[in-house]
Write a protein that holds these residues in place. Structure first.
Motif, mmCIF file in Angstrom:
data_model
loop_
_atom_site.group_PDB
_atom_site.id
_atom_site.type_symbol
_atom_site.label_atom_id
_atom_site.label_comp_id
_atom_site.label_asym_id
_atom_site.label_seq_id
_atom_site.Cartn_x
_atom_site.Cartn_y
_atom_site.Cartn_z
ATOM 1 N N LEU A 1 9.825 18.903 -4.662
ATOM 2 C CA LEU A 1 8.678 17.821 -4.446
ATOM 3 C C LEU A 1 7.261 17.934 -3.742
ATOM 4 C CD1 LEU A 1 11.473 14.825 -2.348
ATOM 5 C CD2 LEU A 1 10.157 14.615 -4.788
ATOM 6 N N ALA A 2 7.621 19.793 -2.966
ATOM 7 C CA ALA A 2 6.865 19.715 -2.565
ATOM 8 C C ALA A 2 5.852 20.799 -3.451
ATOM 9 C CB ALA A 2 7.288 21.799 -1.842
ATOM 10 N N ARG B 1 3.122 17.356 -4.343
ATOM 11 C CA ARG B 1 3.163 16.963 -3.387
ATOM 12 C C ARG B 1 1.971 17.945 -3.401
ATOM 13 N NH1 ARG B 1 1.028 13.487 -0.492
ATOM 14 N NH2 ARG B 1 0.294 13.980 1.048
ATOM 15 N N THR B 2 1.889 19.368 -3.895
ATOM 16 C CA THR B 2 0.704 20.564 -3.831
ATOM 17 C C THR B 2 0.143 19.583 -5.235
ATOM 18 O OG1 THR B 2 1.735 21.947 -2.842
ATOM 19 C CG2 THR B 2 -0.013 22.590 -3.677
ATOM 20 N N THR C 1 -0.246 16.584 -6.358
ATOM 21 C CA THR C 1 -0.890 14.899 -5.987
ATOM 22 C C THR C 1 -0.986 15.438 -4.733
ATOM 23 O OG1 THR C 1 1.391 14.295 -7.658
ATOM 24 C CG2 THR C 1 0.041 12.707 -6.489
ATOM 25 N N ASN D 1 -1.477 9.960 -0.836
ATOM 26 C CA ASN D 1 -0.223 9.679 -0.740
ATOM 27 C C ASN D 1 -0.184 8.119 -1.657
ATOM 28 O OD1 ASN D 1 -0.520 11.540 1.477
ATOM 29 N ND2 ASN D 1 -1.752 9.256 2.750
ATOM 30 N N PHE E 1 1.606 9.979 -4.702
ATOM 31 C CA PHE E 1 3.238 10.789 -4.938
ATOM 32 C C PHE E 1 3.951 9.879 -4.552
ATOM 33 C CE2 PHE E 1 5.551 12.989 -1.827
ATOM 34 C CZ PHE E 1 5.577 13.834 -2.584
ATOM 35 N N VAL F 1 7.477 9.506 -6.595
ATOM 36 C CA VAL F 1 8.424 10.469 -6.078
ATOM 37 C C VAL F 1 9.301 9.146 -6.260
ATOM 38 C CG1 VAL F 1 9.562 10.302 -4.045
ATOM 39 C CG2 VAL F 1 7.923 11.172 -4.453
ATOM 40 N N SER G 1 10.530 7.422 2.673
ATOM 41 C CA SER G 1 9.564 7.971 2.992
ATOM 42 C C SER G 1 9.729 9.842 3.902
ATOM 43 C CB SER G 1 8.205 7.780 3.708
ATOM 44 O OG SER G 1 8.563 6.909 4.937
ATOM 45 N N GLN H 1 11.380 18.348 2.236
ATOM 46 C CA GLN H 1 9.997 19.317 1.935
ATOM 47 C C GLN H 1 9.950 20.169 2.728
ATOM 48 O OE1 GLN H 1 6.606 18.170 0.234
ATOM 49 N NE2 GLN H 1 7.486 15.535 0.395
#
Length: 312
Positions: free
Chosen positions: A126-127, A130-131, A133, A136, A139, A143, A152, A159
């Motif tokens: 997920l991290a 996130r980097t 994408t 928000n 992302f 997910v 959330s 993370q």
């Protein structure tokens, strides 16, 4: 079982007689739980040969033959069949129970470690996502579709824990559960306190999520700069005067929504109006009683004067 011992054993097919049946039935009583081993033991006991040897000795009377054959069979079965193991002692049972509990505890601990490892791997994925994408909304959509995670808050916990303890098997292998790692990775926990709790975990101490300091909050969850609602103790204080009640109501109204303030004002106006109607109704009833009394007095005065004139 008696018939099987005679008919299914080798060389004893023709030994079906009343004496043999009674002797075998009495002799196999302590060994009936052996099952097939008992039947195989009779392969080594030729009943007809044993009876012929007893007759050749001429040592027993006919009435004693059954008892003698029963004793001979019991001795042979004890020699052929090994004696059952003795029942375990209390200490052996206690040790076995302790070993079972320890094995169950180790299995549960291994399951917790595997679960924590899987969640940390998921947090690393997920991290990385996130980097790649920064948006928000996009992302969250990825997910939900790819990992089927709709919470959330849980995504943030994954993370944070993966960022702090992704390569710390010494911590993740000794932590009590996942909630301890979430509390340690909380951004509200100071770094010095986090290092202290990590040292306790490495030392083998039992650190739980309840022993960690709670998250810091401002005004019981109210935003900064806004006054919080009065406490429960202040709300439950009894009031004896109407002025105290009005002040308490005004205090509650000042921190509520416009609709609630309007409803409370209407309720106070209705109380005042009801009090006015009560006073007015009491005054009207008293005035009516006074008028009725005066009318009665006026109606009785002429009658008294007429009666006095007739007497004189």
């Amino acid at each position: 079982m008696t018939l099987r011992c005679i008919t299914e054993s080798e060389g004893n097919e023709g030994a079906l007689s009343e004496m043999n049946l009674r002797a075998v039935s009495s002799a196999i009583g302590p060994f009936e739980d052996r099952g097939l081993a008992l039947i195989e033991a009779f392969d080594q006991i030729p009943l007809l040969s044993v009876f012929e040897q007893m007759r050749a000795l001429e040592y027993f009377y006919v009435s004693e033959a059954q008892g003698a054959l029963e004793r001979i069979l019991k001795h042979k079965l004890r020699r052929i069949l090994p004696s059952p193991p003795p029942p375990p002692s209390k200490e052996e049972l206690r040790d076995a129970r302790r070993r079972g509990l320890e094995e169950a505890r180790q299995a549960a601990r291994a399951a917790i470690v595997r679960s924590i490892g899987k969640r940390i791997e998921l947090g690393i994925q997920l991290a990385e996502l996130r980097t790649a994408t920064p948006n928000n909304r996009r992302f969250g959509s990825i997910v939900r579709k790819q990992f089927d995670i709709h919470d959330s808050v849980f995504v943030g916990e994954l993370q944070r824990v993966a960022g702090l303890y992704g390569g710390r098997q010494d911590i993740t292998g000794k932590a009590r559960n996942w909630h301890v790692l979430v509390a340690l990775a909380s951004p509200s926990l100071p770094s010095s306190a986090r290092r202290q709790f990590e040292a306790k975990i490495l030392a083998g101490e039992n650190v739980t999520a309840k022993t960690l300091p709670p998250k810091r909050r401002e005004g019981r969850g109210s935003p900064a700069g806004k006054p919080s609602l009065p406490s429960t103790d202040a709300r439950r204080q009894p009031t004896t005067k109407s002025s105290d009640t009005n002040e308490h109501c005004e205090q509650k109204v000042s921190h509520s929504s416009p609709l609630r303030r309007w409803m409370v004002c209407c309720w106070l106006d209705s109380r005042c109006l009801n009090a006015g109607w009560l006073v007015q109704g009491t005054v009207f009833r008293f005035a009516g009683q006074v008028r009725k009394l005066l009318r009665d007095l006026q109606s009785r005065e002429p009658v008294v004067q007429r009666e006095s004139r007739s007497v004189f």
